[in-house]
Design a protein around this motif. Sequence first.
Motif, PDB file in Angstrom:
ATOM      1  N   ALA A 110      22.860  21.858  15.872  1.00  0.00           N
ATOM      2  CA  ALA A 110      21.836  21.135  16.630  1.00  0.00           C
ATOM      3  C   ALA A 110      20.932  20.403  15.636  1.00  0.00           C
ATOM      4  N   PHE A 168      22.835  12.428  14.745  1.00  0.00           N
ATOM      5  CA  PHE A 168      22.369  12.275  16.121  1.00  0.00           C
ATOM      6  C   PHE A 168      21.159  11.330  16.145  1.00  0.00           C
ATOM      7  N   SER A 182      17.711  12.739  16.209  1.00  0.00           N
ATOM      8  CA  SER A 182      17.112  13.283  14.988  1.00  0.00           C
ATOM      9  C   SER A 182      16.282  12.235  14.244  1.00  0.00           C
ATOM     10  N   ASP A 229      23.863  13.009  20.918  1.00  0.00           N
ATOM     11  CA  ASP A 229      24.169  14.404  20.553  1.00  0.00           C
ATOM     12  C   ASP A 229      25.564  14.740  21.097  1.00  0.00           C
ATOM     13  N   VAL A 254      27.994  20.023  19.679  1.00  0.00           N
ATOM     14  CA  VAL A 254      27.087  20.983  19.046  1.00  0.00           C
ATOM     15  C   VAL A 254      27.768  22.355  19.061  1.00  0.00           C
TER      16      VAL A 254
END
Length: 213
Positions: free
Chosen positions: A61, A66, A69, A91, A94
């Motif tokens: 994560a 992503f 982020s 995303d 994960v």
Amino acid sequence: MRATSSIGENPRVALLLVDLQVDFLPGGSLAVAGGDEVVPLANRVASTFRNVILTQDWHPAGHVSFATSHPGRAPFEVIDLPYGPQVLWPDHCVQGTAGAAFAPGLDVPHAHMIVRKGVHAGIDSYSTFYEADRVTPTGLTGALRDRGIDHVCLMGLATDFCVAWSAVDAARHRFRTQVILDGCRAIDANGSLARAQADMAAAGVELIGLADL
Ligand code: VGL
Ligand code: ZN
């Protein structure tokens, strides 16, 4: 396609099934158009190969690839990271989530290895041989050589990212490398498919079709 494959029966050849995961199928967070069509093809091809290896995109994560982020950035924008340009993605895949699981219907019980990649928070990995910094290995090269494998066939998702980068690395390591193009589907963002095909050709990757197996 014949019921048995002379290529896949050869113990020196391995089939790499690339990233056949829920998030890359229609309805997934980084859906590849037609990605679901690859699953039955992969089952059929894999049944004719003695050596089958699965790869799995497997990000923590908050992964650096992503867009979430990077405040103010959107998916498919490109940013510069210390190791080079990085496309930002929604995303996806994960670790441990439903989206990271293998595609429902993927039926390859005899696969003998799963290579997980993109596991480092600060480095992306399209290639199943090296992370995107081009120096952090996944260990696949040694695993193949230990088994006496010198020829790999690839199919899966996505043609222009994980399949192409993996194929180019395999060819650079002097594996005979064949990409089964009609067993792949592409993301094709900003010309990435044409670029990937040129990169594969330049690296000596053979582009073949299901009918050639
Ligand atoms: C992939 C983008 C981001 C792929 C993985 O499997 O091609 N593409 N992560
Ligand atoms: Zn990824």
